[in-house]
Design a protein around this motif. Structure first.
Motif, PDB file in Angstrom:
ATOM      1  N   LEU A  43       0.839  -1.197   0.000  1.00  0.00           N
ATOM      2  CA  LEU A  43       0.000   0.000   0.000  1.00  0.00           C
ATOM      3  C   LEU A  43       0.869   1.240   0.000  1.00  0.00           C
ATOM      4  O   LEU A  43       2.076   1.192   0.278  1.00  0.00           O
ATOM      5  N   VAL A  44       0.235   2.357  -0.318  1.00  0.00           N
ATOM      6  CA  VAL A  44       0.904   3.652  -0.297  1.00  0.00           C
ATOM      7  C   VAL A  44       0.155   4.540   0.687  1.00  0.00           C
ATOM      8  O   VAL A  44      -1.038   4.812   0.517  1.00  0.00           O
ATOM      9  N   LYS A  52       5.327  -2.299   1.976  1.00  0.00           N
ATOM     10  CA  LYS A  52       5.098  -3.604   1.383  1.00  0.00           C
ATOM     11  C   LYS A  52       4.319  -4.488   2.354  1.00  0.00           C
ATOM     12  O   LYS A  52       4.294  -4.232   3.562  1.00  0.00           O
ATOM     13  N   ALA A  53       3.692  -5.505   1.822  1.00  0.00           N
ATOM     14  CA  ALA A  53       2.966  -6.455   2.674  1.00  0.00           C
ATOM     15  C   ALA A  53       3.894  -6.995   3.749  1.00  0.00           C
ATOM     16  O   ALA A  53       5.018  -7.417   3.463  1.00  0.00           O
ATOM     17  N   PRO A  83       2.993   5.791  11.303  1.00  0.00           N
ATOM     18  CA  PRO A  83       2.585   6.234   9.967  1.00  0.00           C
ATOM     19  C   PRO A  83       2.820   7.710   9.679  1.00  0.00           C
ATOM     20  O   PRO A  83       2.906   8.098   8.515  1.00  0.00           O
ATOM     21  N   LEU A  84       2.923   8.543  10.707  1.00  0.00           N
ATOM     22  CA  LEU A  84       3.041   9.981  10.513  1.00  0.00           C
ATOM     23  C   LEU A  84       4.271  10.532  11.215  1.00  0.00           C
ATOM     24  O   LEU A  84       4.678  10.029  12.272  1.00  0.00           O
ATOM     25  N   GLY A  85       4.833  11.590  10.651  1.00  0.00           N
ATOM     26  CA  GLY A  85       6.048  12.160  11.207  1.00  0.00           C
ATOM     27  C   GLY A  85       5.877  12.725  12.605  1.00  0.00           C
ATOM     28  O   GLY A  85       6.825  12.739  13.400  1.00  0.00           O
ATOM     29  N   ASP A  86       4.678  13.181  12.929  1.00  0.00           N
ATOM     30  CA  ASP A  86       4.443  13.797  14.232  1.00  0.00           C
ATOM     31  C   ASP A  86       4.055  12.800  15.324  1.00  0.00           C
ATOM     32  O   ASP A  86       3.890  13.195  16.484  1.00  0.00           O
ATOM     33  N   CYS A  87       3.907  11.530  14.988  1.00  0.00           N
ATOM     34  CA  CYS A  87       3.479  10.537  15.986  1.00  0.00           C
ATOM     35  C   CYS A  87       4.364  10.532  17.236  1.00  0.00           C
ATOM     36  O   CYS A  87       3.840  10.476  18.354  1.00  0.00           O
ATOM     37  N   PRO A  88       5.707  10.604  17.103  1.00  0.00           N
ATOM     38  CA  PRO A  88       6.550  10.558  18.311  1.00  0.00           C
ATOM     39  C   PRO A  88       6.347  11.732  19.259  1.00  0.00           C
ATOM     40  O   PRO A  88       6.802  11.679  20.409  1.00  0.00           O
TER      41      PRO A  88
END
Length: 207
Positions: A43-44, A52-53, A83-88
């Protein structure tokens, strides 16, 4: 037995959640949680980020160090995949859980300290369920200081129903037990005079 087989379906998402507990030499306990999300297909993600799977979408870790009263003494967290840059940015707020009790008010403490944009949805979910692993590990948490009061886990599920066979077999002294407030209410109701026995209210007496 496992679930019944289902034909003609395609795997999509896999979430693995694991909990581990460790008794430490200093008398404390480490409760560790791990959450791993993967997809069964390529997926993208937004921003043209390809996965990738089998690649991790979320891979997060929490270690809560607790005492025998299930109060958090220290916490360590890590995000190996997100998944996102701000998650941390959600990680520093996790330290607010130090001093909170897994035995009482755990859900409220998580919401108060990590709710909304202060925290991470997946970290909150993982943290909340770590309390179950703690209860399964630190058996002292089940013991009531008052021998006349039942252990905390009684009356919390069908298996530990105060009127069930489990309590009858292992804790027969608490069969049919009611919480103190309930017992007090019943006792007061039994002592209260019936309406027919009570004198009329002068304010409601007809002239």
């Amino acid at each position: 037995m496992p679930l019944s087989p289902v034909a003609n379906r395609i795997p999509k998402h896999l979430r693995d959640v694991r909990f581990r507990s460790f008794e430490r030499e200093d008398g404390l306990w480490d409760i560790e949680g791990e959450l791993l999300d993967t997809k069964a297909y390529d997926l993208v993600l937004s921003g043209e980020r390809k996965r990738k799977a089998g690649d991790a979408i979320h891979h997060m870790w929490i270690r809560c160090t607790i005492n025998t009263d299930l109060v958090v003494q220290a916490i360590e967290v890590a995000m190996d995949a997100h998944p996102l840059g701000d998650c941390p940015q959600a990680l520093p707020a996790m330290q607010n859980m130090v001093g909170c009790s897994m035995a009482r008010g755990w859900r409220k403490a998580i919401e108060a300290n990590l709710g909304s944009i202060a925290g991470c949805t997946h970290m909150r979910e993982l943290l909340f369920n770590m309390a179950t692993a703690a209860f399964q590990s630190v058996h002292k948490a089940f013991v009531s200081a008052d021998p006349n009061q039942p252990p905390r886990h009684l009356g919390q599920c069908a298996g530990w129903d105060f009127n069930g066979s489990g309590v009858a077999a292992i804790y027969p002294q608490f069969v049919g037990w009611q919480p103190l407030l309930r017992q007090t209410s019943l006792a007061e109701a039994a002592k209260a005079p019936a309406a027919a026995d009570m004198p009329p209210d002068p304010g409601k007496t007809k002239a």
